[in-house]
Motif scaffolding. Structure first.
Motif, PDB file in Angstrom:
ATOM      1  N   TYR A 142     -54.517 -28.032  31.423  1.00 53.76           N
ATOM      2  CA  TYR A 142     -54.811 -26.651  31.030  1.00 53.76           C
ATOM      3  C   TYR A 142     -55.429 -26.666  29.644  1.00 53.76           C
ATOM      4  O   TYR A 142     -54.842 -27.203  28.694  1.00 53.76           O
ATOM      5  N   LEU A 143     -56.633 -26.116  29.524  1.00 53.26           N
ATOM      6  CA  LEU A 143     -57.297 -26.010  28.227  1.00 53.26           C
ATOM      7  C   LEU A 143     -56.913 -24.692  27.579  1.00 53.26           C
ATOM      8  O   LEU A 143     -57.151 -23.614  28.146  1.00 53.26           O
ATOM      9  N   GLU A 144     -56.306 -24.771  26.404  1.00 55.33           N
ATOM     10  CA  GLU A 144     -55.944 -23.551  25.677  1.00 55.33           C
ATOM     11  C   GLU A 144     -57.194 -22.721  25.418  1.00 55.33           C
ATOM     12  O   GLU A 144     -58.209 -23.262  24.969  1.00 55.33           O
ATOM     13  N   PRO A 145     -57.145 -21.409  25.681  1.00 55.26           N
ATOM     14  CA  PRO A 145     -58.356 -20.599  25.519  1.00 55.26           C
ATOM     15  C   PRO A 145     -58.825 -20.491  24.077  1.00 55.26           C
ATOM     16  O   PRO A 145     -60.008 -20.575  23.796  1.00 55.26           O
TER      17      PRO A 145
ATOM     18  N   ALA B 159     -55.710 -13.354  30.233  1.00 50.98           N
ATOM     19  CA  ALA B 159     -54.400 -12.846  29.819  1.00 50.98           C
ATOM     20  C   ALA B 159     -53.567 -12.427  31.034  1.00 50.98           C
ATOM     21  O   ALA B 159     -52.355 -12.670  31.090  1.00 50.98           O
ATOM     22  N   LEU B 160     -54.224 -11.820  32.033  1.00 48.96           N
ATOM     23  CA  LEU B 160     -53.528 -11.480  33.278  1.00 48.96           C
ATOM     24  C   LEU B 160     -52.998 -12.745  33.951  1.00 48.96           C
ATOM     25  O   LEU B 160     -51.865 -12.776  34.446  1.00 48.96           O
ATOM     26  N   TYR B 161     -53.825 -13.768  33.973  1.00 50.01           N
ATOM     27  CA  TYR B 161     -53.457 -15.041  34.591  1.00 50.01           C
ATOM     28  C   TYR B 161     -52.268 -15.672  33.880  1.00 50.01           C
ATOM     29  O   TYR B 161     -51.301 -16.121  34.516  1.00 50.01           O
ATOM     30  N   ARG B 162     -52.328 -15.698  32.556  1.00 48.01           N
ATOM     31  CA  ARG B 162     -51.244 -16.331  31.801  1.00 48.01           C
ATOM     32  C   ARG B 162     -49.927 -15.579  31.978  1.00 48.01           C
ATOM     33  O   ARG B 162     -48.863 -16.189  32.046  1.00 48.01           O
ATOM     34  N   THR B 163     -50.009 -14.249  32.102  1.00 46.58           N
ATOM     35  CA  THR B 163     -48.799 -13.469  32.334  1.00 46.58           C
ATOM     36  C   THR B 163     -48.239 -13.707  33.736  1.00 46.58           C
ATOM     37  O   THR B 163     -47.035 -13.855  33.929  1.00 46.58           O
ATOM     38  N   ALA B 164     -49.136 -13.753  34.720  1.00 45.50           N
ATOM     39  CA  ALA B 164     -48.708 -13.883  36.118  1.00 45.50           C
ATOM     40  C   ALA B 164     -48.244 -15.289  36.470  1.00 45.50           C
ATOM     41  O   ALA B 164     -47.295 -15.464  37.243  1.00 45.50           O
TER      42      ALA B 164
ATOM     43  N   ALA C  64     -46.747 -23.826  31.331  1.00 40.60           N
ATOM     44  CA  ALA C  64     -45.480 -24.404  31.781  1.00 40.60           C
ATOM     45  C   ALA C  64     -45.635 -25.226  33.053  1.00 40.60           C
ATOM     46  O   ALA C  64     -44.795 -26.081  33.339  1.00 40.60           O
ATOM     47  N   THR C  65     -46.685 -24.979  33.823  1.00 41.27           N
ATOM     48  CA  THR C  65     -46.831 -25.653  35.116  1.00 41.27           C
ATOM     49  C   THR C  65     -47.873 -26.768  35.093  1.00 41.27           C
ATOM     50  O   THR C  65     -48.085 -27.431  36.106  1.00 41.27           O
ATOM     51  N   SER C  66     -48.511 -26.998  33.946  1.00 43.08           N
ATOM     52  CA  SER C  66     -49.533 -28.042  33.834  1.00 43.08           C
ATOM     53  C   SER C  66     -48.905 -29.398  33.523  1.00 43.08           C
ATOM     54  O   SER C  66     -47.823 -29.480  32.942  1.00 43.08           O
TER      55      SER C  66
ATOM     56  N   ALA D 284     -45.732 -27.588  26.062  1.00 44.94           N
ATOM     57  CA  ALA D 284     -45.350 -26.225  26.462  1.00 44.94           C
ATOM     58  C   ALA D 284     -44.226 -25.680  25.605  1.00 44.94           C
ATOM     59  O   ALA D 284     -44.132 -24.477  25.409  1.00 44.94           O
ATOM     60  N   ASP D 285     -43.368 -26.552  25.067  1.00 47.62           N
ATOM     61  CA  ASP D 285     -42.242 -26.042  24.293  1.00 47.62           C
ATOM     62  C   ASP D 285     -42.660 -25.517  22.923  1.00 47.62           C
ATOM     63  O   ASP D 285     -41.835 -25.007  22.178  1.00 47.62           O
TER      64      ASP D 285
END
Length: 205
Positions: A155-158, A173-178, A183-185, A202-203
């Motif tokens: 996952y590339l940080e935006p 932003a919708l994607y990151r919220t949903a 956390a899943t990469s 992720a932590d």
């Protein structure tokens, strides 16, 4: 005289070594997920994988669009439309991911739609060796429809780079919220300086 690799090249080499150490044989799918910079990042990672002796097939989710009428049914500026109505996930899986994973002589297609003409492309079927890597880039690659398609997900940080496209940034932003892609990469990469990628965890969020 042996030249010293750039920080970006060294990063890609190390990442390629990690992926192939964990997934050494058979068909493998690697996803580079993010709203900006994924294509160039995946191209460089693909080069590192090839130089390490692994056959690579490149593809991008951006070549699996829905027709414009579908993409803009909520309005051309709608973040919800960008997130939910832009990509043809069903075709992406049916003609690319699933047949690639089948291996053998099964053919697959790496692009299905011509955005400039707003019409489907004539399928160009490809094959790959038994130990090939399918390297995919694009946004939203960890949506529920696509969960589990990849062996390894980056996952590339935006970052600030996404701010140039307000609709894409709002869709992300919708994607990151949903989904919570950090956390899943399997790996999170920060590209504040594209020439000096940094691995983050992720932590830290």
């Amino acid at each position: 005289m042996v030249s010293t690799p750039t920080p970006r090249t060294a990063f890609m080499d190390a990442l390629a070594a990690e992926i192939t150490h964990n997934y050494g044989r058979g068909r493998r799918v690697v996803a580079v997920d993010g709203i900006v910079g994924t294509g160039a990042f995946a191209d460089d990672l693909g080069m590192a994988l090839r130089e390490a002796g692994h056959p690579v097939t490149r593809a991008s989710l951006t070549d699996f669009l829905l027709p414009r009428a579908s993409r803009e049914q909520r309005g051309a500026d709608s973040p919800e439309g960008y997130y939910d109505d832009r990509f043809d996930y069903a075709t992406f899986q049916r003609v690319l991911v699933h047949p690639f994973r089948m291996g053998g002589s099964a053919g697959f297609v790496t692009a299905s739609f011509d955005a400039s003409r707003d019409r489907p492309l004539e399928p160009r079927w490809k094959t790959a060796p038994a130990d090939a890597v399918l390297l995919i880039d694009g946004p939203f690659l960890q949506r529920s429809e696509l969960r589990g398609i990849a062996n390894f997900v980056l996952y590339l940080e935006p970052g600030a780079a996404a701010a140039g496209d307000a609709r894409a940034s709002a869709a992300d932003a919708l994607y990151r919220t949903a989904v919570g892609p950090r956390a899943t990469s399997d790996a999170i990469v920060e590209l504040t300086d594209s020439e000096v990628p940094k691995r983050v965890f992720a932590d830290r969020c």
